[in-house]
Enzyme design. Structure first.
Site, PDB file in Angstrom:
ATOM      1  N   CYS A 183     -14.149  -0.533  -7.644  1.00 18.71           N
ATOM      2  CA  CYS A 183     -15.170   0.006  -6.733  1.00 18.71           C
ATOM      3  C   CYS A 183     -15.762   1.308  -7.261  1.00 18.71           C
ATOM      4  O   CYS A 183     -16.407   2.047  -6.524  1.00 18.71           O
ATOM      5  CB  CYS A 183     -14.588   0.213  -5.330  1.00 18.71           C
ATOM      6  SG  CYS A 183     -13.232   1.397  -5.268  1.00 18.71           S
ATOM      7  N   ASP A 208       0.856  -1.191   0.000  1.00 19.53           N
ATOM      8  CA  ASP A 208       0.000   0.000   0.000  1.00 19.53           C
ATOM      9  C   ASP A 208       0.887   1.234   0.000  1.00 19.53           C
ATOM     10  O   ASP A 208       1.955   1.247   0.640  1.00 19.53           O
ATOM     11  CB  ASP A 208      -0.930   0.025   1.207  1.00 19.53           C
ATOM     12  CG  ASP A 208      -2.120   0.948   0.991  1.00 19.53           C
ATOM     13  OD1 ASP A 208      -3.202   0.444   0.643  1.00 19.53           O
ATOM     14  OD2 ASP A 208      -1.954   2.177   1.134  1.00 19.53           O
TER      15      ASP A 208
END
Length: 399
Positions: free
Chosen positions: A340, A251
């Protein structure tokens, strides 16, 4: 309620097909007095009553409908009915220990999101009309939950999204009621997480991927797994709890990596699940150049587009990340990939993955296609409620 809104002839197509929104350019006239956020009566062009909704002249979504009935009073009894229906639905469909209790338009409470993390509620209000009702809604929901023996110890508001500015409202966050420890421990799919409802992304945690995370567990026992855009380590930890031999989570956020590492320790997985801060777009080519291969690669990126105007650039991003991910999967291994973004619809996302497979010289066998968890219900005719697309593929080399 003293104002009546009349639609233009031929307009109100979203409303008539089952949606809840009326746009500014669909309105012919407004008769009577109102303030932004007030309830108004909506009539079709010929005077036929279409129902009631709250109006806001600051927003292109001029009216958000609360009911299709002309004689209903939007009072405590009405709000309790909506909330009770929402809670009953969750009890029927999902694990309610932590779940989304209210999902805006899909629960016929437009502009409102309420997430439950064990005994804490997090509220996000995105529309002026519902904002005026939110405190009463919170109290009514607490009463409904108490009837099932659930005592809510605290409520936190995360109405800090940019969308509020479009509604003419300021961005706000803070406690609703007494203060409490905003680091809340939850358990999902057997995995423990410490959720920061005050400073975490959105309302603190992405509940919509609950059963998608569970779906990858069965693929990961004894496997080498790479989880990209890991955020709090959610997919990585599901792989670890399922018995993966080695899991790496990536990340770009140092804070997210710190959270994920703490969650690994919380689950006793520090020996097998590891995280590091890296830009995934830079790291995947580096791993490919180093000859790394994985049994399972998971791609859970943030939304690359939040408007129709940037879809083409988003498609390039999704194509690139999937090409890179596919090249790291061993022959016969698995790729889990998702989007998403509401604007990256099913057809475009599927097209991008097909193109990525061709570019990477891989053949895909679809294991399954999934969407968001059932506590984020998809309301047909309310397209904005359908946003999460999730594929699992077996990846085969061309030979």
């Amino acid at each position: 309620m003293s104002a009546v809104v009349t639609l233009k002839k031929g307009e109100g197509r979203v409303l008539k097909s089952g949606g809840l929104w009326i746009y500014d350019n669909e309105i012919d006239s407004i008769m009577g007095h109102f303030e932004n956020g007030d309830m108004v009566m909506v009539h079709d062009f010929d005077g036929y009553p279409m129902g009631q909704g709250f109006i806001n002249q600051n927003s292109k979504i001029r009216i958000r409908m609360m009911t299709r009935k002309k004689d209903v009073v939007i009072d405590d009894d009405f709000l309790r009915m909506r909330l009770q229906n929402a809670w009953n639905y969750r009890k029927d469909t999902v694990d309610t220990s932590s779940c989304r209790v209210v999902f805006g338009e899909a629960d016929f409470l437009p502009g409102l999101v309420i997430d439950k993390y064990e005994d804490v509620l997090v509220v996000e209000s995105l529309a002026m009309g519902i904002d005026k009702m939110k405190l009463r809604i919170v109290e009514l929901l607490k009463e409904i939950l108490l009837e099932d023996g659930i005592v809510i110890r605290g409520v936190y508001e995360r109405s800090d999204a940019k969308e509020r500015i479009k509604e003419g409202m300021s961005r706000v966050k803070g406690f609703i009621g007494p203060e409490f420890d905003t680091n809340v421990q939850i358990t999902e799919n057997g995995v423990k997480y410490l959720v920061d409802v005050k400073d975490g992304q959105k309302t603190g945690f992405f509940l919509d991927q609950k059963y998608n995370r569970l779906a990858i567990q069965r693929l990961c026992k004894g496997k080498r797994v790479l989880d990209c855009f890991t955020h709090m380590g959610t997919f990585a930890l599901n792989a670890g709890i399922a018995g993966a031999a080695e899991v790496t989570g990536l990340d770009i956020s140092e804070y997210a990596v710190e959270q994920a590492t703490a969650n690994a320790a919380l689950n006793g997985l520090s020996d097998t699940v590891h995280f590091r801060a890296a830009d995934v777009f830079d790291e995947l080519p580096r791993l490919e150049a180093a000859g790394e291969k994985y049994d399972v690669v998971i791609l859970d990126p943030p939304a690359f587009t939040k408007s129709k105007n940037t879809i083409k650039n988003a498609m390039k991003g999704y194509r690139e990340i999937n090409i890179r991910g596919l090249k790291l999967v061993k022959d016969g291994g698995y790729l889990a990939t998702c989007s998403c973004s509401h604007y990256m619809d099913y057809e475009n996302f599927t097209k991008v993955i097909r193109q990525a497979a061709q570019s990477a010289h891989k053949r895909l066998r679809q294991v399954e296609y999934r969407t968001q968890s059932a506590d984020h219900p998809i309301l047909w005719a309310a397209d904005e409620s359908y946003y999460l697309k999730f594929y699992i593929f077996q990846v085969c080399d061309e030979k």
